[in-house]
Scaffold this active site. Structure first.
Site, PDB file in Angstrom:
ATOM      1  CB  SER A 307      47.956  50.370  55.930  1.00  0.00           C
ATOM      2  OG  SER A 307      46.589  50.102  55.675  1.00  0.00           O
ATOM      3  CG  ASP A 387      45.831  53.971  49.167  1.00  0.00           C
ATOM      4  OD1 ASP A 387      44.924  53.127  49.131  1.00  0.00           O
ATOM      5  OD2 ASP A 387      46.559  54.152  50.158  1.00  0.00           O
ATOM      6  CG  HIS A 419      47.154  50.515  50.670  1.00  0.00           C
ATOM      7  ND1 HIS A 419      46.794  51.715  51.271  1.00  0.00           N
ATOM      8  CD2 HIS A 419      47.210  49.610  51.690  1.00  0.00           C
ATOM      9  CE1 HIS A 419      46.648  51.536  52.574  1.00  0.00           C
ATOM     10  NE2 HIS A 419      46.901  50.276  52.859  1.00  0.00           N
TER      11      HIS A 419
END
Length: 450
Positions: A307, A387, A419
């Protein structure tokens, strides 16, 4: 009546305005109890005597990592008080004492958690549990014992009972004890150094099994996401220190500017500064590690993150040649194109100062895509089709930039994940690919060609 949390704003992708609604159990229209606050209100908990409603509230609309205040509403007159107005830490979980005189509030604090007992009369507080990593705390009916899940870097969650009078903790479950007894795992060690803005920055280090201080070991540098998050003394079920250390690597991580658990000012500092303060912390942290720990082989360094951590991997790849290899999982590569494909518009608008057409300079200043001509390090790019936070196209863009310049790169694609890698079978693939990439460049002949 039942208290629930909902965001009823017309454009929920651009707002964090959760409100607490009261729904009558016998029918009738819901009542918005927190309409006056345009920011996030959440986690309502009624007191046992039904006189009070405790909940958490943020004060800045559009900022998911704003400090969570502990609010107390008098149920008779709906008057609200902030019990933590003088705090710098965020309140996580909250629970009531059986006599309704105290609220217990859990906070994140320097890579671990603490539990505070707060008087609802005057807001005075006492820290009753510290220096551990606990989750899901619950009070026994007599109010004398906290039962919770406790973990650390060497132990997955187990049920513990904590006597509030003495602070003594007793392990109640032993689900993993037999399996753990067969493993050689070291605890994390803490270190502090001077980072960006002359601030003290906190880090964790883990030595591999059968550690020999006379040897030289490769280092795997883990970078957390969020960006307002933290690496903690926990047994993470994905980014697990022990799994990274098991092949014979030293593992280290730094809670750079923007991390949580070090006060709200420290957390705030990353917004608008994605590529300077955190990067400076990471490089100064690496300098400190190489100087203080002679068993780290500075010629065999790797970094990995997800991320925002994945973003930082891309940024590192354009800023330095210190690493033998890099791994980016679901990272932001091009903030401008990410804005048009995320389901959380409030997130980039806060972090970069508005939408791209209003703050284009900031988006481009911190975009790894704009500096991708500087890529020189082999990179594993991981991204998933589902995602919706950081679209898979970010991974495609990064991989294209790497390969177009002839650099060794590999793209690991999960069509059925979001994600995070959740499914056990996929997680096995993820670990095999991650560790395989590290082995190739940290234990191979040192070649950077593929």
């Amino acid at each position: 009546a039942v208290a629930v949390v909902a965001n009823l704003d017309e454009n929920r992708a651009a707002t964090t305005n959760n409100d607490i609604f009261l729904i009558p159990t016998k029918g009738g229209d819901p009542v918005n109890l927190t309409k006056a606050n345009p920011a996030n209100d959440n986690n309502p908990v009624f007191s046992p005597d039904r006189r009070w409603l405790a909940y958490r509230a943020q004060t800045r609309p559009g900022f998911e990592a704003d400090r969570q205040h502990l609010m107390l509403m008098d149920w008779q007159n709906r008057q609200v008080r902030d019990l933590t107005s003088d705090w710098t830490l965020s309140v996580d979980e909250i629970l009531w004492s059986p006599d309704s005189r105290f609220i217990y509030a859990q906070t994140e604090e320097e890579a671990r958690t603490s539990l505070y007992r707060i008087s609802i009369q005057d807001g005075t507080r006492e820290r009753v549990v510290k220096n551990s990593f606990d989750q899901s705390p619950r009070l026994t009916p007599d109010g004398k014992t906290i039962v919770c899940l406790r973990e650390d870097s060497r132990q997955p969650d187990e049920v513990f009972a904590i006597d509030l009078a003495s602070g003594n903790a007793r392990q109640l479950s032993h689900v993993n004890s037999k399996a753990l007894a067969q493993l050689d795992m070291n605890p994390v060690e803490e270190f502090w150094f001077t980072g960006a803005k002359d601030a003290r920055v906190h880090g964790l280090l883990l030595k591999p099994p059968a550690f020999d201080p006379s040897r030289k070991y490769p280092l795997v540098y883990l970078i957390h996401g969020g960006p307002q998050g933290a690496m903690q003394d926990d047994f993470h079920w994905r980014w697990n220190y022990q799994m990274f250390a098991a092949p014979g690597y030293v593992v280290a991580t730094v809670n750079f500017h923007g991390s949580t658990g070090y006060g709200q000012e420290f957390t705030d500092s990353i917004s608008g500064h994605w590529g300077d303060y955190p990067y400076e912390d990471l490089m100064k942290g690496l300098d400190y590690l190489e100087k203080q720990y002679p068993f780290i082989d500075s010629t065999r360094l790797a970094a990995a993150g997800a991320s925002y951590g994945g973003y930082m991997i891309y940024w590192i790849g354009t800023q330095t040649k210190r690493f033998a290899c890099l791994i980016s999982h679901d990272g932001v590569f091009n903030p401008e194109s990410m804005y048009g494909s995320t389901e959380e518009l409030w997130f980039p608008e806060w972090e970069f100062g508005g939408p791209p057409w209003e703050s284009r300079e900031t988006y481009r200043r911190w975009s790894p895509q704009n500096f991708s001509q500087n890529f020189s390090t082999p990179m594993l790019v991981v991204h998933s089709q589902l995602d919706f936070r950081v679209d898979v196209s970010q991974g495609y863009e990064a991989f294209t930039a790497l390969r177009r310049q002839g650099l060794p790169a590999r793209f690991l694609y999960f069509p059925d994940e979001g994600h995070w890698i959740i499914k056990p079978r996929n997680r096995r693939v993820w670990w095999n690919e991650m560790l395989g990439w590290l082995e190739k460049y940290l234990k191979g002949d040192g070649s950077r060609t593929e």
